[in-house]
Design a protein around this motif. Structure first.
Motif, mmCIF file in Angstrom:
data_model
loop_
_atom_site.group_PDB
_atom_site.id
_atom_site.type_symbol
_atom_site.label_atom_id
_atom_site.label_comp_id
_atom_site.label_asym_id
_atom_site.label_seq_id
_atom_site.Cartn_x
_atom_site.Cartn_y
_atom_site.Cartn_z
ATOM 1 N N LEU A 100 5.293 12.720 13.336
ATOM 2 C CA LEU A 100 6.313 12.023 12.734
ATOM 3 C C LEU A 100 6.336 10.546 12.825
ATOM 4 C CD1 LEU A 100 9.036 12.628 11.727
ATOM 5 C CD2 LEU A 100 10.097 12.449 13.897
ATOM 6 N N GLY A 101 5.788 9.936 13.886
ATOM 7 C CA GLY A 101 5.695 8.421 13.919
ATOM 8 C C GLY A 101 4.815 7.726 12.858
ATOM 9 N N GLY A 102 3.642 8.286 12.767
ATOM 10 C CA GLY A 102 2.518 7.502 12.076
ATOM 11 C C GLY A 102 2.911 8.091 10.536
ATOM 12 N N GLY A 103 3.391 9.277 10.338
ATOM 13 C CA GLY A 103 3.692 9.649 9.087
ATOM 14 C C GLY A 103 4.922 8.862 8.417
ATOM 15 N N LEU A 104 6.037 8.676 9.180
ATOM 16 C CA LEU A 104 7.094 7.967 8.612
ATOM 17 C C LEU A 104 6.818 6.499 8.424
ATOM 18 C CD1 LEU A 104 10.093 8.977 10.791
ATOM 19 C CD2 LEU A 104 9.779 9.372 8.323
ATOM 20 N N GLY A 105 5.854 5.971 9.169
ATOM 21 C CA GLY A 105 5.642 4.506 8.976
ATOM 22 C C GLY A 105 4.524 4.505 7.472
ATOM 23 N N GLY A 106 3.577 5.146 7.347
ATOM 24 C CA GLY A 106 2.823 5.180 6.466
ATOM 25 C C GLY A 106 3.920 5.592 5.156
ATOM 26 N N PHE A 107 4.816 6.538 5.201
ATOM 27 C CA PHE A 107 5.550 6.857 4.117
ATOM 28 C C PHE A 107 6.614 5.577 3.649
ATOM 29 C CE2 PHE A 107 9.855 8.482 2.501
ATOM 30 C CZ PHE A 107 9.411 9.028 1.335
ATOM 31 N N LEU A 108 7.019 4.654 4.655
ATOM 32 C CA LEU A 108 7.980 3.695 4.280
ATOM 33 C C LEU A 108 7.019 2.394 3.589
ATOM 34 C CD1 LEU A 108 10.057 3.257 7.701
ATOM 35 C CD2 LEU A 108 10.758 3.951 5.362
ATOM 36 N N ILE A 109 5.627 2.471 3.921
ATOM 37 C CA ILE A 109 4.729 1.443 3.407
ATOM 38 C C ILE A 109 4.511 1.875 1.756
ATOM 39 C CG2 ILE A 109 2.534 0.685 3.168
ATOM 40 C CD1 ILE A 109 2.431 0.569 6.348
ATOM 41 N N GLY A 110 4.374 3.070 1.726
ATOM 42 C CA GLY A 110 4.236 3.702 0.158
ATOM 43 C C GLY A 110 5.274 3.452 -0.537
ATOM 44 N N ALA A 111 6.597 3.708 0.115
ATOM 45 C CA ALA A 111 7.890 3.479 -0.696
ATOM 46 C C ALA A 111 7.888 2.058 -0.895
ATOM 47 C CB ALA A 111 9.059 4.027 0.500
ATOM 48 N N ILE A 112 7.631 1.172 -0.044
ATOM 49 C CA ILE A 112 7.737 -0.243 -0.300
ATOM 50 C C ILE A 112 7.004 -0.608 -1.769
ATOM 51 C CG2 ILE A 112 7.124 -2.495 0.254
ATOM 52 C CD1 ILE A 112 7.950 -1.615 3.298
ATOM 53 N N PHE A 113 5.713 0.155 -1.678
ATOM 54 C CA PHE A 113 4.743 -0.264 -2.875
ATOM 55 C C PHE A 113 5.337 0.502 -4.127
ATOM 56 C CE2 PHE A 113 1.825 -1.479 -0.052
ATOM 57 C CZ PHE A 113 0.392 -1.787 -0.824
ATOM 58 N N PHE A 161 10.201 -2.806 -9.687
ATOM 59 C CA PHE A 161 10.489 -4.225 -10.064
ATOM 60 C C PHE A 161 9.437 -5.014 -10.941
ATOM 61 C CE2 PHE A 161 10.142 -8.818 -9.214
ATOM 62 C CZ PHE A 161 11.269 -9.036 -9.325
ATOM 63 N N LEU A 162 8.228 -4.604 -10.824
ATOM 64 C CA LEU A 162 7.096 -5.293 -11.910
ATOM 65 C C LEU A 162 7.310 -4.694 -13.122
ATOM 66 C CD1 LEU A 162 4.180 -5.308 -9.386
ATOM 67 C CD2 LEU A 162 5.305 -7.378 -10.312
ATOM 68 N N PHE A 218 0.537 -0.460 -8.342
ATOM 69 C CA PHE A 218 1.143 -0.407 -7.219
ATOM 70 C C PHE A 218 1.820 0.887 -7.182
ATOM 71 C CE2 PHE A 218 0.599 -4.927 -6.843
ATOM 72 C CZ PHE A 218 0.938 -5.139 -5.538
ATOM 73 N N GLY A 219 2.504 1.576 -8.160
ATOM 74 C CA GLY A 219 3.183 2.841 -8.197
ATOM 75 C C GLY A 219 1.999 3.846 -7.698
ATOM 76 N N LEU A 220 0.942 3.967 -8.366
ATOM 77 C CA LEU A 220 -0.217 4.776 -8.122
ATOM 78 C C LEU A 220 -0.416 4.804 -6.583
ATOM 79 C CD1 LEU A 220 -1.635 7.284 -8.939
ATOM 80 C CD2 LEU A 220 -3.505 5.485 -9.729
ATOM 81 N N VAL A 221 -0.827 3.766 -6.158
ATOM 82 C CA VAL A 221 -1.184 3.660 -4.826
ATOM 83 C C VAL A 221 -0.189 3.773 -3.772
ATOM 84 C CG1 VAL A 221 -1.990 1.936 -2.864
ATOM 85 C CG2 VAL A 221 -2.967 1.770 -5.359
ATOM 86 N N GLY A 222 1.157 3.385 -4.050
ATOM 87 C CA GLY A 222 2.169 3.481 -3.146
ATOM 88 C C GLY A 222 2.655 5.148 -3.302
ATOM 89 N N GLY A 223 2.574 5.575 -4.165
ATOM 90 C CA GLY A 223 2.937 7.087 -4.592
ATOM 91 C C GLY A 223 1.990 7.957 -3.740
ATOM 92 N N LEU A 224 0.677 7.677 -3.687
ATOM 93 C CA LEU A 224 -0.277 8.637 -3.099
ATOM 94 C C LEU A 224 -0.169 8.476 -1.581
ATOM 95 C CD1 LEU A 224 -3.348 8.055 -5.201
ATOM 96 C CD2 LEU A 224 -2.036 9.925 -5.056
ATOM 97 N N ILE A 225 0.018 7.201 -1.173
ATOM 98 C CA ILE A 225 0.248 6.806 0.317
ATOM 99 C C ILE A 225 1.525 7.639 0.841
ATOM 100 C CG2 ILE A 225 0.906 5.281 2.154
ATOM 101 C CD1 ILE A 225 -0.952 3.494 0.285
#
Length: 588
Positions: free
Chosen positions: A424-437, A443-444, A457-464
């Motif tokens: 959960l910890g690592g997965g949530l952290g990575g999910f939040l990073i992807g959501a920020i992307f 915005f762009l 940005f959307g493709l990379v963030g969505g995959l993450i």
């Protein structure tokens, strides 16, 4: 010439720091001596606020007043201790506006009894200005001083091209001249204090600016600025903890045996701790081969570290000359990278971490040690002490893996279950990073009309985001029956993949790793265990094990509970040095 150049480069920074320190000292000294000046009535002839040049935000308050002291009439124009224009906060504008409204009225000024022609309206210290100048003292002065110290610091490093170093490369570094070396704890302590002071020097002026922004201007968004001083408090706590750790345990010297540590042989030694011996304490030692490299380009360059190999053991503790002596040893397989003497954009290093949970202050020490492909073994370490530590580590790993794997007995056999939410910890952290992307992509594309860049940005963030979401929302079940091993992968409890392997076709195990994590100087490699059959097909039978030790413990669990035993001929021919098959490091 290099030293002279570095000194000349650092001098201007140091000079700015000295100037700022002199200014701060003069201000505090003036405030101290003015505290005894008596207050005298004065008539304000003129006063207000005057901007400097074309910048309306920069300026200073002015005044002209007359007063009587000891029967003599004097005139003055000093408003505050600081005599220069500035735009730090609203001090100049506020006092200037007050003076403009008080023209023709009587106010109090403070007069120097020893020089009655010297007077001032406001003798208080502007702590916001002090904090601003301290930034220059610490940042500029500190950088300049460190550059000059680094330029002239004497080291015993040897020429890396000399015959002696070419024959024994570990002798090139000053700290590796002998088998006994110290940890980086003292340097880490000073580094923690340096960073804490630096951060607080930069963020402290906010404490004087924010009250005006929030209380007077109702700019409540400015409250976000409190995050910076709060981080500064956390950094101070961190520095205090590092100091307490250093004071409690001291240098804790490590003596390597063999020296240097050996690839294809042993990495071992003893550590002397200045604490009373207690047989109930568990001292864990982690040996890691790290790849340090620079990623990105231009302004986006950053240094990263990745664990290439890692193993853990428990050090055996005995009574030592100063309290407690620890003994440990690792068997290091061939084929790993040696310590690099030259640290360029990409290099390898070996790190030894010693830790123990204690009352008050925990022990946490890092040692960077020389490890080279000498294929030598330890000569003076007690074999009995080494084996006791290894057995204690193995018992702890077996217990941790048995609990983590949720072993259960079923009517038809045995079952391992890896539930949803285990990462959960690592997965949530990575999910939040992807959501920020993804948010940046929106915005762009929508606000800035940058479709191409936004799409990237959307493709990379969505995959993450999707990969990390899957990480903590899937589960794995491994079931043993008389004839086969079956696995079921579920997502939110819904079966999405089923696989099986005939027990008679099982050939060997392989440890695979496709995930690593780091926190500060701590690195963890996560392993999955695959069963491989005669045709080379792989079936995952366990995942999420921390480090090679837990992975090996998982294999022992499968041997014991599932009855999966490697083929004798294949174990020697295809396995790694530990007989469990090669480590497979997939890309991160």
């Amino acid at each position: 010439m290099g030293r002279i150049f570095l000194t000349l480069f650092g001098l201007p920074f140091f000079g700015v720091g000295l100037w700022a320190a002199y200014s701060v000292g003069s201000t505090l000294f003036d405030a101290w001596r003015m505290a005894e000046w008596p207050a005298v009535e004065a008539r304000l002839e003129s006063g207000g606020y005057q901007s400097s040049g074309g910048d309306s935000d920069t300026g200073k308050a002015y005044a002209q007043y007359t007063y009587v002291y000891d029967g003599q009439i004097y005139s003055g124009d000093r408003v505050s201790i600081e005599s220069t224009s500035d735009n730090i906060g609203d001090y100049q504008q506020d006092i200037g506006n007050n003076l403009r409204q008080a023209v023709g009225k009587v106010l109090f000024v403070y007069v120097d009894p020893n020089a009655p022609d010297q007077s001032i309206i406001d003798r208080g210290v502007r702590w916001g200005m002090i904090g601003f100048k301290m930034i220059f003292v610490i940042v500029f002065g500190g950088v300049g001083l460190l550059l000059m110290i680094a330029a002239w610091r004497k080291t015993d490093d040897k020429d890396p091209e000399s015959a002696e170093v070419l024959a024994e490369p570990w002798t090139a570094k000053e700290e590796w001249q002998s088998a006994t070396m110290r940890s980086s704890s003292k340097a880490a302590m000073w580094g923690a204090w340096g960073f804490a002071v630096f951060w607080n020097a930069i963020s402290s002026p906010l404490l004087f600016i924010l009250p005006q922004e929030v209380l007077e201007k109702q700019n409540y968004a400015a409250l976000l600025g409190l995050l910076f001083p709060l981080v500064g408090v956390g950094l101070l706590v961190w520095a205090i903890r590092r100091t307490r750790e250093w004071r409690r345990f001291g240098p804790a010297p490590l003596t390597l045996d063999p020296y240097p540590g050996s690839i294809g042989g042993h990495v071992g030694g003893t550590i002397e701790l200045a604490i009373p011996f207690d047989q109930n304490r568990t001292f864990q030692v982690v040996l890691t081969c790290l790849h340090s490299y620079v990623s990105g380009s231009g302004k986006n360059r950053s240094r990263k570290e990745k664990a290439e190999w890692q193993e853990t053991t428990v050090a055996h503790a005995d009574m030592g000359a100063n309290g407690t002596r620890l003994t440990f040893r690792f068997d290091v397989p061939e084929g790993l990278r040696e310590s690099d003497i030259k640290k360029d954009d990409s290099y390898y290093k070996w790190q030894l971490n010693l830790s123990c949970d204690l009352s008050g202050v925990n022990l946490d020490r890092d040692y960077e040690i020389p490890v080279f492909a000498t294929a030598t073994q330890s000569r003076r370490l007690s074999q009995l002490a080494v084996e006791k530590g290894q057995q204690k580590q193995q018992s702890a790993d077996d217990a941790a893996v048995r609990e983590y794997s949720n072993l259960q007995v079923t009517p038809t056999g045995k079952r391992l279950f890896f539930p949803m939410g285990r990462m959960l910890g690592g997965g949530l952290g990575g999910f939040l990073i992807g959501a920020i992307f993804v948010g940046v992509a929106w915005f762009l594309i929508v606000k800035e009309d940058h479709t191409v860049m936004g799409s990237v940005f959307g493709l990379v963030g969505g995959l993450i985001a999707m990969a990390c979401f899957w990480m903590f929302t899937n589960s794995l079940e491994v079931v043993q029956s008389a004839a086969e091993i079956r696995t079921v992968r579920r997502w939110f409890g819904i079966p999405v993949k089923r696989r099986s392997m005939q027990r008679s076709a099982f050939k060997r195990f392989a440890r695979d790793s496709n995930m690593r994590s780091s926190s500060g100087s701590k690195h963890t490699v996560y392993y999955s265990i695959h069963a491989i059959d005669n045709s080379g097909s792989k079936l995952i039978v366990g995942e999420g094990y921390k480090g090679k030790n837990e992975a090996d413990a998982a294999i022992r669990l499968l041997n014991q509970e599932f009855g999966l035993v490697e083929a004798a001929n294949d174990s020697v021919a295809q396995s790694g040095s530990d007989g469990y098959g090669p480590d497979v490091f997939a890309s991160d």
